[in-house]
Design a protein around this motif. Sequence first.
Motif, PDB file in Angstrom:
ATOM      1  N   ILE A 118     -82.491  97.000  -5.580  1.00  0.00           N
ATOM      2  CA  ILE A 118     -83.390  97.235  -6.719  1.00  0.00           C
ATOM      3  C   ILE A 118     -84.597  98.041  -6.274  1.00  0.00           C
ATOM      4  CG2 ILE A 118     -84.964  96.095  -8.337  1.00  0.00           C
ATOM      5  CD1 ILE A 118     -82.794  93.842  -8.533  1.00  0.00           C
ATOM      6  N   GLU A 119     -85.153  97.687  -5.129  1.00  0.00           N
ATOM      7  CA  GLU A 119     -86.307  98.426  -4.604  1.00  0.00           C
ATOM      8  C   GLU A 119     -85.941  99.891  -4.384  1.00  0.00           C
ATOM      9  OE1 GLU A 119     -89.219  98.561  -0.680  1.00  0.00           O
ATOM     10  OE2 GLU A 119     -87.938  96.813  -1.002  1.00  0.00           O
ATOM     11  N   GLY A 120     -84.764 100.127  -3.814  1.00  0.00           N
ATOM     12  CA  GLY A 120     -84.324 101.498  -3.588  1.00  0.00           C
ATOM     13  C   GLY A 120     -84.110 102.258  -4.880  1.00  0.00           C
ATOM     14  N   GLU A 121     -83.508 101.586  -5.859  1.00  0.00           N
ATOM     15  CA  GLU A 121     -83.239 102.244  -7.141  1.00  0.00           C
ATOM     16  C   GLU A 121     -84.515 102.590  -7.891  1.00  0.00           C
ATOM     17  OE1 GLU A 121     -80.682  99.387  -8.975  1.00  0.00           O
ATOM     18  OE2 GLU A 121     -78.884 100.205  -8.038  1.00  0.00           O
ATOM     19  N   THR A 122     -85.550 101.802  -7.697  1.00  0.00           N
ATOM     20  CA  THR A 122     -86.806 102.030  -8.422  1.00  0.00           C
ATOM     21  C   THR A 122     -87.841 102.794  -7.599  1.00  0.00           C
ATOM     22  OG1 THR A 122     -87.669  99.875  -7.742  1.00  0.00           O
ATOM     23  CG2 THR A 122     -86.482  99.970  -9.849  1.00  0.00           C
ATOM     24  N   SER A 123     -87.445 103.263  -6.417  1.00  0.00           N
ATOM     25  CA  SER A 123     -88.419 103.906  -5.526  1.00  0.00           C
ATOM     26  C   SER A 123     -88.681 105.373  -5.863  1.00  0.00           C
ATOM     27  CB  SER A 123     -87.956 103.795  -4.076  1.00  0.00           C
ATOM     28  OG  SER A 123     -86.787 104.570  -3.877  1.00  0.00           O
ATOM     29  N   GLY A 124     -87.971 105.909  -6.811  1.00  0.00           N
ATOM     30  CA  GLY A 124     -88.209 107.298  -7.197  1.00  0.00           C
ATOM     31  C   GLY A 124     -86.972 108.147  -7.023  1.00  0.00           C
ATOM     32  N   GLU A 125     -87.176 109.418  -7.241  1.00  0.00           N
ATOM     33  CA  GLU A 125     -86.070 110.373  -7.146  1.00  0.00           C
ATOM     34  C   GLU A 125     -85.615 110.520  -5.695  1.00  0.00           C
ATOM     35  OE1 GLU A 125     -84.381 112.041  -9.588  1.00  0.00           O
ATOM     36  OE2 GLU A 125     -85.475 110.646 -10.883  1.00  0.00           O
ATOM     37  N   PRO A 126     -84.329 110.716  -5.497  1.00  0.00           N
ATOM     38  CA  PRO A 126     -83.834 110.906  -4.125  1.00  0.00           C
ATOM     39  C   PRO A 126     -84.324 112.233  -3.551  1.00  0.00           C
ATOM     40  CG  PRO A 126     -82.041 111.125  -5.715  1.00  0.00           C
ATOM     41  CD  PRO A 126     -83.258 110.719  -6.477  1.00  0.00           C
TER      42      PRO A 126
END
Length: 81
Positions: free
Chosen positions: A56-64
Motif C-alpha cells: 500500500i505504501e508503495g502504491e501510494t508513494s507517487g508515480e513510478p
Amino acid sequence: MGTVRKTITLTDQQDNWVKAQITAGHYTNDSEYIRDLIRREQERSAQIEAIRAALIEGETSGEPRPFNPSDFKKRMLDTRD
C-alpha cells in the motif's frame, strides 16, 4: 497470563499426525503442539500484514520513476566501501 480450556475435534489422520510429532520429540503433549501452531499462524499473519502495508505504501508513494539496474547496482556497491 491466564489460560482457557478448549475441546477440539480432530480426524483420525490429524490425531495420528499430532501423536507422531509428540513421539518424535518435537512436543511434549497435544496442547503444546496446538499452541505452537497458533503462534506460527500469528507470526505468519503479522508478516502478511507487513507485506500488505508495504505494498500500500508503495502504491501510494507517487508515480513510478525509470529504473536503471546498472546504476542501482553501482550505487549499492559504492555504499559498501
